[in-house]
Design a protein around this motif. Structure first.
Motif, PDB file in Angstrom:
ATOM      1  N   VAL A  83       8.953  10.114  -4.569  1.00 13.46           N
ATOM      2  CA  VAL A  83       8.507   9.443  -3.349  1.00 13.46           C
ATOM      3  C   VAL A  83       9.699   9.166  -2.440  1.00 13.46           C
ATOM      4  CG1 VAL A  83       7.448   7.341  -2.418  1.00 13.46           C
ATOM      5  CG2 VAL A  83       6.497   8.428  -4.473  1.00 13.46           C
ATOM      6  N   ARG A  84      10.805   8.741  -3.029  1.00 10.07           N
ATOM      7  CA  ARG A  84      12.011   8.400  -2.260  1.00 10.07           C
ATOM      8  C   ARG A  84      12.466   9.564  -1.393  1.00 10.07           C
ATOM      9  NH1 ARG A  84      15.228   6.669  -6.462  1.00 10.07           N
ATOM     10  NH2 ARG A  84      16.240   8.641  -6.865  1.00 10.07           N
ATOM     11  N   GLU A  85      12.392  10.769  -1.927  1.00 10.35           N
ATOM     12  CA  GLU A  85      12.938  11.928  -1.229  1.00 10.35           C
ATOM     13  C   GLU A  85      11.901  12.724  -0.445  1.00 10.35           C
ATOM     14  OE1 GLU A  85      15.040  14.090  -4.226  1.00 10.35           O
ATOM     15  OE2 GLU A  85      16.195  12.320  -4.805  1.00 10.35           O
ATOM     16  N   ALA A  86      10.646  12.302  -0.503  1.00 10.11           N
ATOM     17  CA  ALA A  86       9.620  12.986   0.279  1.00 10.11           C
ATOM     18  C   ALA A  86       9.886  12.779   1.770  1.00 10.11           C
ATOM     19  CB  ALA A  86       8.237  12.453  -0.090  1.00 10.11           C
ATOM     20  N   SER A  87       9.733  13.836   2.538  1.00 10.09           N
ATOM     21  CA  SER A  87      10.010  13.736   3.980  1.00 10.09           C
ATOM     22  C   SER A  87       8.997  12.836   4.688  1.00 10.09           C
ATOM     23  CB  SER A  87      10.014  15.131   4.611  1.00 10.09           C
ATOM     24  OG  SER A  87       8.759  15.772   4.434  1.00 10.09           O
ATOM     25  N   ASN A  88       7.843  12.607   4.061  1.00 10.26           N
ATOM     26  CA  ASN A  88       6.824  11.735   4.652  1.00 10.26           C
ATOM     27  C   ASN A  88       6.645  10.454   3.845  1.00 10.26           C
ATOM     28  OD1 ASN A  88       5.715  13.119   2.456  1.00 10.26           O
ATOM     29  ND2 ASN A  88       3.639  13.103   3.318  1.00 10.26           N
ATOM     30  N   VAL A  89       7.761   9.919   3.343  1.00 17.58           N
ATOM     31  CA  VAL A  89       7.700   8.740   2.477  1.00 17.58           C
ATOM     32  C   VAL A  89       6.971   7.581   3.149  1.00 17.58           C
ATOM     33  CG1 VAL A  89      10.048   8.069   3.209  1.00 17.58           C
ATOM     34  CG2 VAL A  89       9.064   7.089   1.117  1.00 17.58           C
ATOM     35  N   ASP A  90       7.189   7.365   4.440  1.00 18.28           N
ATOM     36  CA  ASP A  90       6.538   6.236   5.122  1.00 18.28           C
ATOM     37  C   ASP A  90       5.023   6.407   5.144  1.00 18.28           C
ATOM     38  OD1 ASP A  90       8.987   5.073   5.588  1.00 18.28           O
ATOM     39  OD2 ASP A  90       9.211   5.906   7.598  1.00 18.28           O
ATOM     40  N   GLU A  91       4.573   7.647   5.359  1.00 16.65           N
ATOM     41  CA  GLU A  91       3.133   7.920   5.361  1.00 16.65           C
ATOM     42  C   GLU A  91       2.537   7.668   3.975  1.00 16.65           C
ATOM     43  OE1 GLU A  91       0.013  11.686   5.645  1.00 16.65           O
ATOM     44  OE2 GLU A  91       2.155  12.013   6.033  1.00 16.65           O
ATOM     45  N   VAL A  92       3.251   8.108   2.941  1.00 15.91           N
ATOM     46  CA  VAL A  92       2.771   7.916   1.570  1.00 15.91           C
ATOM     47  C   VAL A  92       2.628   6.436   1.261  1.00 15.91           C
ATOM     48  CG1 VAL A  92       3.323   8.241  -0.877  1.00 15.91           C
ATOM     49  CG2 VAL A  92       3.770  10.097   0.761  1.00 15.91           C
ATOM     50  N   ILE A  93       3.658   5.654   1.575  1.00 11.60           N
ATOM     51  CA  ILE A  93       3.634   4.216   1.301  1.00 11.60           C
ATOM     52  C   ILE A  93       2.499   3.538   2.072  1.00 11.60           C
ATOM     53  CG2 ILE A  93       4.922   2.064   1.516  1.00 11.60           C
ATOM     54  CD1 ILE A  93       5.952   3.985  -0.638  1.00 11.60           C
ATOM     55  N   ALA A  94       2.313   3.933   3.343  1.00 10.65           N
ATOM     56  CA  ALA A  94       1.287   3.318   4.183  1.00 10.65           C
ATOM     57  C   ALA A  94      -0.113   3.623   3.664  1.00 10.65           C
ATOM     58  CB  ALA A  94       1.430   3.797   5.630  1.00 10.65           C
ATOM     59  N   ARG A  95      -0.360   4.865   3.250  1.00 11.26           N
ATOM     60  CA  ARG A  95      -1.690   5.224   2.750  1.00 11.26           C
ATOM     61  C   ARG A  95      -1.984   4.552   1.422  1.00 11.26           C
ATOM     62  NH1 ARG A  95      -3.924  11.010   2.500  1.00 11.26           N
ATOM     63  NH2 ARG A  95      -5.541   9.687   1.576  1.00 11.26           N
ATOM     64  N   VAL A  96      -0.993   4.474   0.559  1.00 12.68           N
ATOM     65  CA  VAL A  96      -1.192   3.783  -0.722  1.00 12.68           C
ATOM     66  C   VAL A  96      -1.518   2.316  -0.468  1.00 12.68           C
ATOM     67  CG1 VAL A  96      -0.009   2.959  -2.802  1.00 12.68           C
ATOM     68  CG2 VAL A  96       0.224   5.352  -2.107  1.00 12.68           C
ATOM     69  N   ARG A  97      -0.789   1.691   0.446  1.00 11.31           N
ATOM     70  CA  ARG A  97      -1.028   0.277   0.764  1.00 11.31           C
ATOM     71  C   ARG A  97      -2.431   0.075   1.350  1.00 11.31           C
ATOM     72  NH1 ARG A  97       2.422  -0.292   4.659  1.00 11.31           N
ATOM     73  NH2 ARG A  97       4.214  -0.788   3.322  1.00 11.31           N
ATOM     74  N   ALA A  98      -2.815   0.957   2.274  1.00  9.85           N
ATOM     75  CA  ALA A  98      -4.098   0.807   2.957  1.00  9.85           C
ATOM     76  C   ALA A  98      -5.273   0.993   2.003  1.00  9.85           C
ATOM     77  CB  ALA A  98      -4.197   1.802   4.106  1.00  9.85           C
ATOM     78  N   GLN A  99      -5.150   1.905   1.039  1.00  8.36           N
ATOM     79  CA  GLN A  99      -6.291   2.256   0.202  1.00  8.36           C
ATOM     80  C   GLN A  99      -6.304   1.585  -1.166  1.00  8.36           C
ATOM     81  OE1 GLN A  99      -6.333   6.789   1.862  1.00  8.36           O
ATOM     82  NE2 GLN A  99      -7.918   6.298   0.376  1.00  8.36           N
TER      83      GLN A  99
END
Length: 310
Positions: A83-99
């Motif tokens: 997750v740390r090195e994913a280029s879309n880390v912010d999107e991943v964190i936001a979707r996990v938080r939202a859902q």
């Protein structure tokens, strides 16, 4: 207090439930694992795609149900290299938080090394003297060294067993030229960090954590996990050097017949062995001890340290 640690790693999503309070060792009460292999779900741009995020959310949702069933009072969720090195880390964190409502804390590589070192220090105590810690994950290798609970030096290198297998060893069994190329790459990466550690003198005790080291020690003759955490398990460089060419000649299916090697980890075992061998050689380690505690325990211990007393 019943705590849950949710570890979103490069290979697995692991919920560890423990009974813990300040000043005491955390006692494992439940473990829930799901193999996700996030490191292998990155697209050509280095992003975790929509399908990968959906699978991550579903896996975390399952872990949350397990935590609820086990009476977890507080959840400590974190993510490491995939997750740390994913280029879309912010999107991943936001979707996990939202859902899911889970706010993943993304640890840096150095934080990962420092927390794992803390766990090893607490396990072995002050009598262990200067500790050198090695940890091979799915996405990275962490190295830490020091005499206190905070290491004097800590680094994270992109030498995880899953990452290297996917990027360097496509064959089954792998081509000998690919194995040699990976061996050179691993040693060049590690060699660049050795001076930062060796200038402080030789360690008094060398320890290793992670599933990779546990499996390598097991195939080299260490006690099986069912014999308990307090049985000493060691791995010698000599044994490892004997096993590396054997692992290189095996198919994935053949590796699954080795003691302690799971079907999910078998493809990565050779890459992990090359990293372990390179680290032990370049740091001049003849033998190391496998530590039962690692990053998850470090996260728990750091959390307990910051709770108010009384």
């Amino acid at each position: 207090m019943r705590l849950g640690v949710l570890d979103v790693g490069s290979n697995t999503v692991h919920l560890l439930v423990v009974d813990a309070h300040a000043g005491a060792a955390p006692l494992p009460a439940h473990s829930h694992k799901a193999e996700l292999r996030l490191a292998e779900l990155l697209d050509e741009d280095g992003a975790i795609g929509p399908e990968g995020i959906d699978r991550l959310i579903a896996t975390i949702s399952g872990a949350l149900l397990s935590a609820e069933d086990k009476g977890v009072q507080e959840l400590l969720p974190f993510a490491t290299s995939a997750v740390r090195e994913a280029s879309n880390v912010d999107e991943v964190i936001a979707r996990v938080r939202a859902q899911t409502g889970v706010d993943l804390v993304v640890l840096s590589g150095e934080e990962e090394a420092r927390l794992t070192f803390l766990a090893a220090r607490r396990w072995y105590g002050w009598s262990a003297g200067k500790l050198l810690l090695l940890d091979i994950g799915g996405g990275s290798l962490e190295v830490a060294y020091g005499i206190d609970e905070e290491p004097d030096a800590a680094v994270s290198l992109p030498l995880g067993a899953g990452r290297l297998t996917a990027g360097w060893l496509p064959g089954d069994p792998p081509d000998a030229a690919d194995v040699r190329a990976l061996r050179r790459h691993v040693r060049a990466q590690i060699a660049g960090t050795v001076g930062e550690f060796t200038r402080s003198g030789r360690p008094d005790h060398v320890v290793a954590t992670s599933k990779t080291f546990k499996q390598l020690a097991r195939i080299a003759g260490a006690a099986r996990s069912s014999e308990g955490a307090y049985v000493q398990r060691t791995l010698s460089r000599k044994s490892l050097e004997e096993w590396v060419p054997k692992l290189a000649a095996m198919t994935t299916e053949q590796r699954t017949t080795l003691p302690g090697v799971s079907e999910g980890r078998a493809p990565q075992l050779l890459a992990g062995a090359l990293v372990a061998e390179g680290a032990m050689d370049l740091f001049a380690v003849d033998e190391l001890e496998v530590c039962p505690w690692a990053l998850r325990e470090g996260v728990i211990l750091r959390h307990l340290d910051h709770l108010p007393v009384g």
